[in-house]
Design an enzyme around this catalytic site. Structure first.
Site, PDB file in Angstrom:
ATOM      1  N   ARG A 173       0.850  -1.215   0.000  1.00  0.00           N
ATOM      2  CA  ARG A 173       0.000   0.000   0.000  1.00  0.00           C
ATOM      3  C   ARG A 173       0.880   1.259   0.000  1.00  0.00           C
ATOM      4  O   ARG A 173       0.594   2.220   0.690  1.00  0.00           O
ATOM      5  CB  ARG A 173      -0.925   0.012   1.209  1.00  0.00           C
TER       6      ARG A 173
ATOM      7  N   ASP B  56      -4.903   1.869  13.173  1.00  0.00           N
ATOM      8  CA  ASP B  56      -4.916   1.027  11.970  1.00  0.00           C
ATOM      9  C   ASP B  56      -3.530   0.438  11.702  1.00  0.00           C
ATOM     10  O   ASP B  56      -2.521   0.884  12.265  1.00  0.00           O
ATOM     11  CB  ASP B  56      -5.364   1.891  10.784  1.00  0.00           C
TER      12      ASP B  56
ATOM     13  N   CYS C 240      -7.510  -1.974  14.424  1.00  0.00           N
ATOM     14  CA  CYS C 240      -7.916  -2.225  13.044  1.00  0.00           C
ATOM     15  C   CYS C 240      -6.664  -2.624  12.293  1.00  0.00           C
ATOM     16  O   CYS C 240      -5.577  -2.141  12.603  1.00  0.00           O
ATOM     17  CB  CYS C 240      -8.500  -0.926  12.475  1.00  0.00           C
TER      18      CYS C 240
ATOM     19  N   ASP D 243     -13.003  -4.728   6.602  1.00  0.00           N
ATOM     20  CA  ASP D 243     -13.246  -3.634   5.663  1.00  0.00           C
ATOM     21  C   ASP D 243     -14.434  -3.948   4.772  1.00  0.00           C
ATOM     22  O   ASP D 243     -14.904  -3.090   4.031  1.00  0.00           O
ATOM     23  CB  ASP D 243     -12.007  -3.408   4.781  1.00  0.00           C
TER      24      ASP D 243
HETATM   25  C1  DGJ Z   1      -8.138   0.418   6.485  1.00  0.00           C
HETATM   26  C2  DGJ Z   1      -9.283   0.460   7.442  1.00  0.00           C
HETATM   27  O1  DGJ Z   1      -9.754  -0.813   7.706  1.00  0.00           O
HETATM   28  C3  DGJ Z   1     -10.357   1.365   6.884  1.00  0.00           C
HETATM   29  O2  DGJ Z   1     -11.481   1.329   7.698  1.00  0.00           O
HETATM   30  C4  DGJ Z   1      -9.811   2.736   6.754  1.00  0.00           C
HETATM   31  O3  DGJ Z   1      -9.491   3.238   8.036  1.00  0.00           O
HETATM   32  C5  DGJ Z   1      -8.580   2.722   5.873  1.00  0.00           C
HETATM   33  N1  DGJ Z   1      -7.622   1.748   6.299  1.00  0.00           N
HETATM   34  C6  DGJ Z   1      -7.929   4.077   5.846  1.00  0.00           C
HETATM   35  O4  DGJ Z   1      -6.746   4.060   5.175  1.00  0.00           O
END
Ligand code: DGJ
Length: 730
Positions: free
Chosen positions: A445, A480, A528, A550
């Site tokens: 990414r 995250d 996350c 997601d």
């Molecule tokens: C991955 C997360 O799971 C999403 O909900 C979001 O926060 C994106 N990253 C943002 O880059």
């Protein structure tokens, strides 16, 4: 009654509470054997012992001429290799002579009330020492001066035993730990099926059930995280086990890094399971007088099927793992701007969403990715945790105040473990990313992973977050993590120590999070990792909820949430209603089913509220009100799976209050069918003697569980759903 007893005469340990028993024995040669794990037995009389049989090609104990006892066959608690056992060992400790051969014998034991914490690692805890008892069995390899501390904690209110292992080098030479499983367990000849949770991004925790065949099966993650691909949780179940009946054993690792579960079925149908940090590419140099601590595994047992096993995990994680002021607290209904705006937002856009959220009764606004550095896309700025002043003209502190003034809480997104090539941080410290000097670096990414095993790297990120929190009033943080580790090498360490980097990263991450939650106890953290790529009990120790996936498509979520619920409580599962066509699957589903699926978790929205029709707003407002009214039942009631999305077109689950006076039942049907048989849904877990009012009709609890009730036959179309509320009729 909670008890750990040692019987001198039979040389056995018996751990028991009202539901389970676990028996260990000391055999000849001071070998620690496994005798039994399962339903409680009142008293062990000492006569159930592993049979003595002379097996060809199974060597005797070192120094013994007894041909009928071999480590190759006996059921053990923490087996090694090289002394006759040819099965997969629980540990692999490389010594100065180049071998991994050990000969661990029981040296001593301790039994005490309570449960010690694990240094540097997340673990379950008790508040009162009467809530658990702990057995420590110390094994010793006299030749090398190595000691193994096997720790067993039995809880008084749950059929769970927590295990971990600690290796102490009391010798004079260093050793290299190549494997140190958190636990090993050997089951006697028992037909087992294996249940595990595998998947990928946007498809996490798919339930797989398979017969266990002779040989070795390894379920693991080598990604430096617990992963979307293989959750660190497995079950061994009787082939006839259902949600409501039959025996099943669960193993849940409290760790967020690379992990490994090995299941080996030997020629005598005996099953060995080891679980812990992944031994692949693992190497930890242990100098004299140093100790290495494994993570914890939570073993649970049910003889009443899978639902009961899940209940024991839900209760345990809510009661003995989640900490801080959010423990057992109702979680706020949130609106997150990610799928609404992605990177394209300004303060007007955000406040327009907040204004609508306020009218709907939503309690928390979460500003997702894109607020910092020069972050206009996912190619830049990770590591630069100061606000992008071009985007929010009034500044984030003022935005937070505006949101607070409207009665909502303010939350914000961080990805602290990452660094973009295009960032101030990378320009200043290119060597802070994990990398091997001279080799190319793999982007994921468009970003690299910061070397969180290094103190100075963590300190810098911590300081940036602290500066931010000290300036901007924040109530919630979404933490995250959007890629896995590659080129794992830490600049600060010698080549022979590189096999420890991934684990040192985890220890550094845990230390960081521990400090952060201690310094900011009022912030609610949600973890996350590209959705549910790090949904594990280790993270839940620091952050009491996790973004489940997601994938926000209601139909895909049925399986994801169902699989997740096998071990993780509903109070930990972030779940949002998003727009249609869905951004991951392009599917169009009704607001009703999107709401009914998301409401079976920690509820929220993730769409542009400012562009909705009046009808949609009215429906959402009603959803929010309904959820708030029943939130405590949903987040902390008894969650029962009724119909599995992995087995057919329908899914159903329900929530029952502790006093069984009320319940909520959710039913979902994916595809419509012509001439379908009338669907009769049978409930579980109600009080059979109570009478319940449901949809203005009276039903006995026994009726609902034995006869069931009919789903409305006029329910039509694809993606249909019905919701039922039951209340005791007095
Ligand atoms: C991955 C997360 O799971 C999403 O909900 C979001 O926060 C994106 N990253 C943002 O880059």
């Amino acid at each position: 009654m909670l008890a750990i007893q040692f019987d001198e005469q039979t040389q056995t340990f018996h751990l028991s509470n009202d539901e389970i028993s676990y028996l260990l024995g000391i055999e000849e040669g001071e070998v620690l054997s496994h005798l039994y794990y399962g339903k409680k037995i009142a008293q062990y009389h000492g006569n159930f012992r592993y049979p003595r049989i002379d097996r060809s090609f199974s060597p005797n104990l070192p120094g013994s001429k007894n041909r009928s006892f071999s480590l190759d066959t006996v059921l053990q608690e923490y087996p090694g290799f090289g002394g006759g056992d040819f099965r997969t060992p629980a540990h692999q400790i490389r010594q100065s002579d180049g071998t991994i051969v050990t000969d661990f014998k029981v040296k001593e034991h301790q039994i005490f009330s309570g449960k010690p914490s694990l240094e540097g690692l997340p673990a379950t805890y008790v508040q009162d020492s009467e809530e658990a008892q702990t057995l420590l069995v110390i094994l010793e390899d006299r030749f090398r001066g190595l000691e193994l501390e096997l720790s067993y904690t039995i809880f008084c209110d749950s059929p769970v035993i927590a295990r971990n292992t600690r290796l102490i080098n009391k010798g004079t030479e260093k050793v290299v730990v190549e494997k140190l499983a958190s636990l090993a367990i050997d089951f006697p000849d028992t037909p087992f099926e294996l249940i595990h949770l595998n998947g990928t991004w946007a498809k996490e925790r798919m339930v797989t059930r398979e017969a266990l065949q002779p040989g070795i099966k390894i379920l693991d993650s080598k990604r430096g995280s617990s992963s979307h691909q293989q959750n660190p949780f497995v079950c061994l179940a009787s082939p006839t086990m259902t949600e409501e009946t039959g025996e099943v054993y669960g193993f849940c690792l409290v760790y967020s890094g690379s992990h490994e579960t090995m299941i080996e079925k030997d020629p005598y149908n005996q099953t060995r399971l080891t679980m812990g940090i992944n031994s692949f590419d693992f190497r930890w140099v242990l100098e004299p007088n140093e100790a290495f601590q494994s993570p914890e595994v939570l073993m649970s047992f049910s003889d009443k099927g899978l639902n009961a096993l899940s209940h024991s995990y839900h209760d345990l994680l809510n009661e003995h793992l989640v900490r801080g002021r959010f423990k057992k607290q109702e979680r706020p209904v949130l609106i997150n701007n990610w799928e609404a705006t992605y990177f394209n937002f300004d303060e007007d856009k955000l406040l327009a969403i907040v204004d609508e959220a306020e009218k709907m009764g939503i309690e928390l606004f979460v500003l997702d990715d894109g607020w910092f550095g020069k972050r206009e896309s996912d190619r830049t700025s990770l590591g630069d945790w100061y606000e992008n002043s071009g985007k929010i003209k009034m500044g984030l502190a003022n935005l937070s105040k505006e949101i607070h003034a409207r009665g909502l809480k303010f939350g914000i997104w961080f990805e602290p473990e990452m660094i973009s090539e295009d960032s101030e941080l990378y320009r200043a410290h290119p060597d802070w990313a994990l990398q091997i000097p001279g080799r190319g670096m793999s982007l994921g990414r468009d970003q690299y992973v910061l070397d969180f095993s290094r103190e100075e790297v963590r300190a810098h990120i911590y300081q940036q977050m602290k500066t931010f929190f000290d300036e901007v009033p924040v109530d919630y943080v979404k933490w995250d993590m959007n890629r896995n580790m590659t080129e794992v090498y830490s600049k600060k360490r010698a080549p022979e120590e590189q096999g420890s980097t991934a684990h040192r990263y985890m220890l550094g991450l845990y230390e960081f999070m521990e400090n952060l939650i201690a310094e900011y106890p009022t912030i609610l953290f949600e973890s996350c990792s590209g959705g549910g790529g790090r949904f594990d009990a280790g993270m839940l120790y620091y952050m009491p909820q996790t973004w489940t996936s997601d994938n926000t498509d209601a139909i895909a979520r049925l399986k994801i949430q169902y699989g997740t619920s096998l071990v993780y409580p509903v109070s930990t599962m972030g779940s949002h209603v998003s727009a249609i066509p869905n951004h991951q699957t392009s599917r169009k589903t009704s607001l009703a089913i999107r709401g009914n699926v998301a409401m079976a978790g920690v509820f929220g929205y993730e769409l542009d509220l400012s562009t909705l029709s009046t009808e949609e707003k009215v429906e959402m407002k009603a959803q929010v009100a309904f959820y708030k009214e029943h939130r405590s039942l949903i987040q902390y009631g008894r969650f029962v799976r009724l119909l599995s999305p992995f087995e057919g077109n329908e899914t159903a689950w329900m929530f029952i209050s502790d006093d069984k006076k009320e319940a909520l039942v959710f039913y979902y049907r994916v595809l419509a069918e012509a001439s379908h048989p009338p669907k009769c849904l049978k409930l579980e877990g109600l009080a059979k003697e109570k009478v319940y009012m449901m949809e203005n009709q009276l039903f006995g609890g026994d009726e609902l569980m034995n006869l069931g009730f009919y789903i409305d036959p006029s329910l039509s179309g694809d993606y249909a759903t019905q919701l039922f509320y039951l209340k005791e009729n007095n």
